[in-house]
Design an enzyme around this catalytic site. Structure first.
Site, PDB file in Angstrom:
ATOM      1  CB  SER A 142     -29.768  40.221   7.774  1.00  0.00           C
ATOM      2  OG  SER A 142     -28.707  40.843   8.480  1.00  0.00           O
ATOM      3  CD  GLU A 237     -32.422  45.694   6.330  1.00  0.00           C
ATOM      4  OE1 GLU A 237     -32.481  46.106   7.511  1.00  0.00           O
ATOM      5  OE2 GLU A 237     -31.661  44.772   5.990  1.00  0.00           O
ATOM      6  CG  HIS A 308     -31.917  44.154  10.847  1.00  0.00           C
ATOM      7  ND1 HIS A 308     -31.593  44.462   9.542  1.00  0.00           N
ATOM      8  CD2 HIS A 308     -31.116  43.120  11.203  1.00  0.00           C
ATOM      9  CE1 HIS A 308     -30.635  43.643   9.127  1.00  0.00           C
ATOM     10  NE2 HIS A 308     -30.325  42.824  10.116  1.00  0.00           N
TER      11      HIS A 308
END
Length: 338
Positions: A142, A237, A308
């Site tokens: 992230s 992502e 995620h």
């Protein structure tokens, strides 16, 4: 007349040389030999840091027993529970915890506890020479994408895109982490049957794996914290981004010349990425990927178990891999730890 000119010329050249030295682009991954961190062993200590968003005691209480079951001890960053608005403390303190964990010989690996936002702010405050002199595993994903890419770029140390302290540490995620970081396995990462892949362009490609959260990769464009993309395999992502925003982010990578340099492409997972409001016209994510990635003519697919999601791979940023876009596999060509 020639002597004064010669002296002035020497002085000018010296001044120019010093100026060039002062404005020199920082050392990047191409300039230094690649480093692999030492593998994890039972009894090792993992340093827990929060380089981005807030961490609370509940998160620590949940992750500490899991790490203990893996045979690992923990050491808390000095500023782990700090708070500065939505950040886990002041920039200088979050950076200090990163530097301190790499300098601490009693710590064998570093785990980022949470994402959120904040890693970009501390990148100029990190001691990349110190990190290179004390290579060890650092893992997260992230917002931690920025930290992983910056360390790989300026220390040329392989870093790891994998679970955060706040992640779901289930059997699947733990097994892959153990195989790569403990066993040093040069394994092939392949999705569960329940998570199919969608091929964009068939083919195989080899290169160093680089990437992470798409928003964060795009946010670093124009900085010197991104690696050399030539012949690399780019993976991205994201989460909670509408399709038009994914379009915008990929367009930014295209305009920056990044997409034209890579040898292969993986769009892992886009979790909760809606096409838009119910009545709004929109492209689909598949159309956006077809528009941007298909014309590149490189092996590419969508759906790898990175990002995620609960069941996630641990993948090495900077590791040499081979991808098969038809099967949707990532094959490590060598161990990424020593």
């Amino acid at each position: 007349m020639s002597q004064p000119f010669s002296g002035n010329r020497r002085a000018l050249l010296k001044l120019l040389g010093l100026t060039l030295l002062a404005t020199q682009v920082p050392v990047t991954a191409n300039s230094l030999p690649l480093l692999k961190p030492r593998r994890l062993n039972p009894g090792d200590t993992v340093g827990l840091i929060s380089p981005a968003g807030l961490v609370d005691q509940k998160t620590l209480d949940e992750i500490a027993p899991i790490l203990s079951q893996l045979g690992l001890k923990t050491k808390l960053g000095t500023h782990l529970f700090d708070q500065y608005g939505y950040l886990a403390g002041q920039d200088v303190d979050r950076a200090a915890d990163v530097n301190a964990m790499f300098a601490d010989s009693s710590v064998q690996a570093v785990l980022a506890m949470a994402g959120g936002w904040g890693c970009n702010r501390i990148l100029p405050l990190l001691d990349y020479q110190l990190i290179r002199q004390n290579p060890k595993i650092i893992i997260g994903y992230s917002d931690v994408t920025s930290l992983l890419l910056a360390i790989y770029t300026h220390s040329n140390l392989i870093t790891f895109h994998g679970p955060l302290g706040t992640s779901t540490w289930n059997w699947f995620s733990i097994q892959h982490l153990q195989r790569i970081l403990f066993d040093g396995a040069a394994m092939t990462l392949q999705n569960l049957l329940s998570t199919p892949v969608e091929t964009i362009t068939k083919g195989k490609a080899r290169g160093r794996l680089v990437g992470g959260n798409l928003s964060l990769v795009a946010a670093l464009v124009g900085s010197d914290y991104l690696p050399d993309w030539q012949n690399s395999i780019l993976f991205v992502e994201d989460i909670r981004e509408e399709v038009y925003r994914i379009d915008r982010l990929l367009t930014q990578l295209k305009l920056a010349g990044i997409l034209d340099q890579v040898a292969g492409f993986i769009f892992a997972q886009c979790t909760n990425c809606p096409a838009g409001e119910a009545n709004e016209p929109s492209l689909t994510l598949r159309q956006v990927l077809a528009d941007h990635i298909k014309p590149l003519g490189i092996p590419a697919w969508y759906g790898s178990m990175i990002g995620h999601i609960q069941d996630k791979f641990t993948v090495p940023i900077g590791g040499m891999i081979e991808i098969d876009a038809e099967r949707g596999t990532i094959r490590l060509l060598e161990s990424v730890v020593i």
